[in-house]
Design an enzyme around this catalytic site. Structure first.
Site, PDB file in Angstrom:
ATOM      1  N   GLU A 311      88.643  -7.968  13.919  1.00 40.28           N
ATOM      2  CA  GLU A 311      89.771  -7.889  14.849  1.00 40.28           C
ATOM      3  C   GLU A 311      89.983  -6.430  15.253  1.00 40.28           C
ATOM      4  OE1 GLU A 311      92.709  -8.020  17.267  1.00 40.28           O
ATOM      5  OE2 GLU A 311      91.974  -9.953  16.512  1.00 40.28           O
ATOM      6  N   CYS A 383      92.124 -19.715  25.932  1.00 39.21           N
ATOM      7  CA  CYS A 383      93.347 -20.126  26.633  1.00 39.21           C
ATOM      8  C   CYS A 383      93.200 -19.973  28.136  1.00 39.21           C
ATOM      9  CB  CYS A 383      94.546 -19.306  26.128  1.00 39.21           C
ATOM     10  SG  CYS A 383      94.425 -17.540  26.493  1.00 39.21           S
TER      11      CYS A 383
END
Length: 425
Positions: A311, A383
């Site tokens: 990340e 998304c």
């Protein structure tokens, strides 16, 4: 919009990816909001778009089928929802169709698109609300459609009731605490231990403002309230740690940290991801979790696999790493900007699967690297159907086959769509 031209009569043929009705006029596609296929409307043509012309709806002269009463009184002004005017059946077909179109553009087989999984209204636990302090009041809400102007929101059928109940008192304390002309955003997140609020503004709070906000946090049982500006993030009230539990593991969420919009959506996505991995991996196999955030998929995967979580956001990976240490799980972590420095061949070697869940801009660099030398299984969570289509095309051109794509509707009544796509080779 540009005025001066006479209104035109249009027949709406279909719905576009943004939820606008599509019609044809003088050889051009016209985009008309708040319409359904079969509507005959009068519209005012406006600004050109790259692929057509935008228009304002003036009146519906002959309504088409599939229309419903909007669930919110702000619909039509608030830009948060695009298609509350569709009835449920037409809405579900359109929403699943966004993923079908994305798969077809990527060169995949549309028959692998599963039925739409629905997340109920009133379950969104995270929202970014804009505010403007003007005169003796504060406007608090969402931007108008195609505008930066705020709508002062009093209700929202998408949000969890705890966030809706906070709107009026939050508006009042911002009026009390902010100087005239102040503007910014409030990121509000409902966690297991209460609400986490981050006020983002370049206006700096004085002692009186801090006291008002701290009193508000106590009066409304806010778990944590922070102020964020270019100078950094300042704690105003920290009454208890905001905790989330991906895969049952307690994680202290960083102020304003990324979180799936709903608990139900996160649970559904985690189930789809872990099922895809378990189908093709042995227990304790090595799995990559790329764009891992604070562990939405890391911890569910770690129940059966050894996971390396990567990340780029420092506070998010720090929260994940702390949780790993406390839970003693088979997880390693790495801080890395995958858009600028994707994992490549040598670093990908030895993993049987890679999961990636990037922001809306997608994962073009990492998808290219996976296409060149990735593991036998890739699970993409997205998304944004447009960037998913692009990333899927990279994987398919690199030799992967799309075997399943599941649409998950946790962005209710909007043109956004969550999806889990499973690729093998």
């Amino acid at each position: 919009m540009m005025g001066g031209t006479a209104p035109v009569s249009l027949t709406i043929d279909s719905l576009g990816a943004r939820g606008d009705g599509l019609a044809q006029h003088d050889g051009q596609t016209v985009y008309v909001p708040f319409t359904v296929p079969g509507d005959v409307v009068d519209a005012q043509l406006g600004e050109k778009r790259a692929d057509g012309v935008a228009a304002d709806l003036l009146r519906i002269t002959t309504p088409g089928p599939g229309r419903a009463k909007p669930a919110c009184k702000h619909f039509g002004q608030c830009g948060g929802c695009a298609v509350q005017h569709l009835d449920d059946d037409h809405y579900a077909v359109w929403k699943r169709g966004l993923l079908v179109e994305a798969v077809e553009r990527a060169g995949g087989d549309a028959s692998v698109v599963a039925p739409l999984i629905r997340i109920a209204p009133g379950t969104r636990r995270r929202a970014a609300l804009g505010f403007v302090r003007a005169g003796k009041a504060t406007m608090l809400g969402f931007a108008q459609r195609a505008s930066h102007t705020l709508i002062d929101v009093e209700e929202c059928p998408v949000l969890v009731p705890a966030l809706v109940a906070l709107l009026a008192p939050l508006r009042a304390v911002l009026t009390q605490a902010l100087p005239g002309g102040a503007k910014g955003d409030v990121v509000a997140t409902l966690t297991e231990t209460g609400l986490d609020l981050v006020i983002e503004s370049e206006s700096q709070p004085n002692l009186k403002s801090r006291e008002a906000l701290a009193g508000f946090a106590t009066a409304h049982d806010i778990a944590r309230l922070s102020w964020r500006s270019k100078k950094g993030t300042e704690p105003i009230a920290h009454r208890r740690a905001p905790i989330v539990r991906p895969g049952g593991v307690p994680v202290e969420l960083p102020p304003g940290g990324f979180l799936q919009p709903s608990t139900e959506g996160e649970t559904t996505l985690a189930r789809l991801v872990t099922e895809a991995v378990i189908e093709r991996a042995k227990p304790r196999d090595r799995v990559l979790d790329l764009y891992a955030g604070s562990g939405s998929f890391t911890f569910p995967l770690a129940k059966t696999q050894r996971v390396h979580a990567v990340e780029g956001d420092g506070p998010a990976i720090a929260a994940l790493t702390r949780a790993v240490g406390q839970a003693s799980l088979p997880v390693t972590t790495e801080t890395r900007d995958l858009a600028r420095k994707p994992l490549r061949e040598k670093e990908l070697a030895g993993y049987v699967a890679a999961v990636f869940d990037p922001p809306r801009i997608g994962a073009a660099s990492q998808a290219s690297a996976l296409a060149a030398s990735g593991p036998k299984l890739v699970v993409a969570v997205s998304c944004n159907p447009a960037t998913l289509s692009r990333d899927a095309r990279l994987l398919i051109d690199g030799g992967y086959r799309l075997i399943r794509a599941v649409p998950v509707d946790q962005f209710l009544w909007s043109a956004r769509l969550e999806a889990v796509a499973v690729f093998t080779r």
